[in-house]
Design a protein around this motif. Structure first.
Motif, PDB file in Angstrom:
ATOM      1  N   ALA A 246      63.714  70.192 -72.055  1.00 39.31           N
ATOM      2  CA  ALA A 246      65.125  71.272 -72.320  1.00 39.31           C
ATOM      3  C   ALA A 246      64.600  70.260 -74.760  1.00 39.31           C
ATOM      4  N   ASP A 249      61.577  72.962 -74.751  1.00 38.49           N
ATOM      5  CA  ASP A 249      61.814  74.015 -74.719  1.00 38.49           C
ATOM      6  C   ASP A 249      63.129  74.273 -74.679  1.00 38.49           C
ATOM      7  N   PRO A 250      63.792  75.365 -76.354  1.00 37.30           N
ATOM      8  CA  PRO A 250      65.418  74.865 -76.066  1.00 37.30           C
ATOM      9  C   PRO A 250      66.151  76.070 -75.291  1.00 37.30           C
ATOM     10  N   LYS A 251      65.098  76.768 -74.540  1.00 35.03           N
ATOM     11  CA  LYS A 251      65.176  77.770 -73.571  1.00 35.03           C
ATOM     12  C   LYS A 251      65.139  77.953 -72.332  1.00 35.03           C
ATOM     13  N   THR A 253      66.668  76.778 -69.640  1.00 34.36           N
ATOM     14  CA  THR A 253      67.971  76.837 -69.364  1.00 34.36           C
ATOM     15  C   THR A 253      68.122  75.832 -67.793  1.00 34.36           C
ATOM     16  N   TYR A 256      68.407  72.048 -68.646  1.00 30.78           N
ATOM     17  CA  TYR A 256      69.714  72.459 -69.650  1.00 30.78           C
ATOM     18  C   TYR A 256      71.009  71.927 -67.975  1.00 30.78           C
ATOM     19  N   LYS A 278      75.391  74.517 -73.393  1.00 24.18           N
ATOM     20  CA  LYS A 278      73.710  75.595 -73.514  1.00 24.18           C
ATOM     21  C   LYS A 278      73.424  76.240 -72.199  1.00 24.18           C
ATOM     22  N   VAL A 279      73.622  75.554 -71.375  1.00 26.85           N
ATOM     23  CA  VAL A 279      73.526  76.936 -69.938  1.00 26.85           C
ATOM     24  C   VAL A 279      73.720  78.465 -70.366  1.00 26.85           C
ATOM     25  N   ASN A 281      75.375  79.353 -73.271  1.00 30.48           N
ATOM     26  CA  ASN A 281      74.511  80.264 -74.419  1.00 30.48           C
ATOM     27  C   ASN A 281      73.076  80.686 -74.331  1.00 30.48           C
ATOM     28  N   ASN A 282      72.645  80.369 -73.374  1.00 28.61           N
ATOM     29  CA  ASN A 282      71.137  80.386 -73.108  1.00 28.61           C
ATOM     30  C   ASN A 282      71.010  81.669 -72.045  1.00 28.61           C
ATOM     31  N   GLN A 283      71.869  81.721 -71.183  1.00 29.95           N
ATOM     32  CA  GLN A 283      72.297  82.553 -69.897  1.00 29.95           C
ATOM     33  C   GLN A 283      73.976  82.580 -69.817  1.00 29.95           C
ATOM     34  N   TYR A 286      74.667  82.397 -66.273  1.00 32.01           N
ATOM     35  CA  TYR A 286      73.701  82.219 -64.745  1.00 32.01           C
ATOM     36  C   TYR A 286      75.174  81.167 -63.880  1.00 32.01           C
TER      37      TYR A 286
END
Length: 385
Positions: A246, A249-251, A253, A256, A278-279, A281-283, A286
């Motif tokens: 993570a 690569d902060p993206k 998902t 996280y 963070k999950v 925020n990214n998606q 989800y």
């Protein structure tokens, strides 16, 4: 350096090779010098297409694919009838997983009379990805005739063997590809995938370790490492790998999500909440992320916020029984039907228990069993010799 600048000004068809490495310099140093010189040529518009091509090839070798694609596009824009240019752009597009564009570039290079094992390997690789196996095999055979010790050719060979279900042969080909070209990341990845599919977790972890020595900043490799440790019930090692992935690569998902799940299992609710947020925020869509945030908030004692997330989950997935149970549980708690001490509030003292009055209890000592005299059996005769 003066000689290098002169060579950069020659015709692209006669001097497409980057100047050789001076023996007294490390590779990184001469590449930096080469990039600086080529950038100066580009700024002065000297041999423009060839300068872009040479700089793009350095970027390609350093796996800086975004920079490489920009430069090779500029080279082709300045001169659009050079087979080497289209071959390099096809290779870059392959690495960027732009398969249609890569195939068009490879075909254009072939039409411009480009003949090289690199081109045939590229064609074979793209065609096997598109499941055109017979054509891929033909190009592979031609490449092996020209370059029998090219690691990329054995990678394609392994892929074709894997496609027809011959996993044992494919593992051997991927191993040979790595031996011939230790920088071939896709060969490591396929070895990892096949061994994992076969349940050979130790072998998969072995190739993952080898790959990480070459590519220590590859987030996917760290994430896969976490998956292996998770399967081996080594949650602490898995968590370190997920967090590393993570961070790189902060993206990513899924990294996280997995770390949040471990934190939740360990009742480290603050860390779990940060990971799950963070999950989201990214998606935002989800699966079950709103429910998991709700569970975490409920366990932290934030019932109002937990209820909001449970309801958000139900709006998205009305059939989610766990989220529905969470809403009902919080409603009953609010009505006072039952209460659960929260992690944020001190637990209430329990009701005093009834103390047993020992004065009313009779205690008797347990007596040991006594032996019973059965007498002597006079009917049996004892013979003494």
């Amino acid at each position: 350096m003066a000689g290098f600048l002169v060579s950069c000004q020659s015709d692209a068809r006669n001097a497409t090779r980057i100047p050789p490495t001076p023996s007294e310099k490390l590779k990184s140093n001469w590449q930096k010098d080469a990039i600086d010189a080529l950038t100066n040529n580009i700024r002065r518009k000297i041999d423009l297409d060839n300068s872009y091509f040479k700089r793009a090839r350095i970027y390609f070798e350093n796996e800086q694919y975004d920079l490489a694609i920009n430069d090779i596009n500029d080279a082709i824009e300045n001169k659009d009838n050079v087979g080497d240019y289209y071959l390099l752009r096809g290779q870059v597009n392959r690495e960027l997983n732009n398969l249609d564009a890569a195939l068009q570039d490879a075909q254009r290079a072939e039409a411009l009379q480009q003949v090289s094992p690199e081109l045939y390997i590229l064609m074979a690789d793209i065609l096997q990805e598109k499941k055109r196996f017979r054509e891929a095999q033909n190009y592979l055979n031609r490449s092996l005739q020209m370059a029998p010790y090219d690691g990329s050719a054995y990678y394609v060979k392994g892929m074709l063997q894997s496609r027809i279900g011959d996993t044992t042969a494919s593992l051997g080909s991927f191993k040979q590809a790595i031996d011939l070209n230790p920088r071939l990341l896709r060969a490591y990845q396929q070895n990892i995938i096949i061994n994992n599919r076969l349940g050979n977790l130790n072998n998969a972890l072995y190739y993952n370790n080898l790959a990480l020595k070459r590519y220590p900043k590859d987030a996917i490799l760290h994430f896969e490492r976490g998956q292996f440790y998770n399967a081996l019930n080594k949650s602490d090692s898995a968590l370190l790998s997920y967090n590393k992935a993570a961070a790189l690569d902060p993206k990513l998902t899924e990294a996280y999500f997995q770390s949040g799940s471990i934190y939740l299992k360990w009742k480290m609710h603050d860390a779990a909440l940060k990971a799950f947020e963070k999950v989201k925020n990214n998606q935002a869509e989800y699966p079950q992320i709103n429910y998991l945030i709700g569970v975490t908030l409920e366990r932290m004692g934030y019932d109002d916020r937990a209820s909001e997330f449970y309801k958000m989950e139900l709006e998205k997935s009305p059939e989610n029984q766990l989220a529905y149970a969470g809403v009902v549980r919080l409603q009953r708690r609010e009505m006072g039907q039952y209460s659960t001490p929260s992690a944020r509030e001190p637990a209430q003292p329990s009701a005093p228990t009834r103390i047993l009055d020992t004065n009313r209890v009779q205690i008797r000592t347990i007596q040991p069993r006594r032996s019973i005299d059965m007498g002597t059996d006079t009917t049996r005769k004892v013979i003494i010799r």
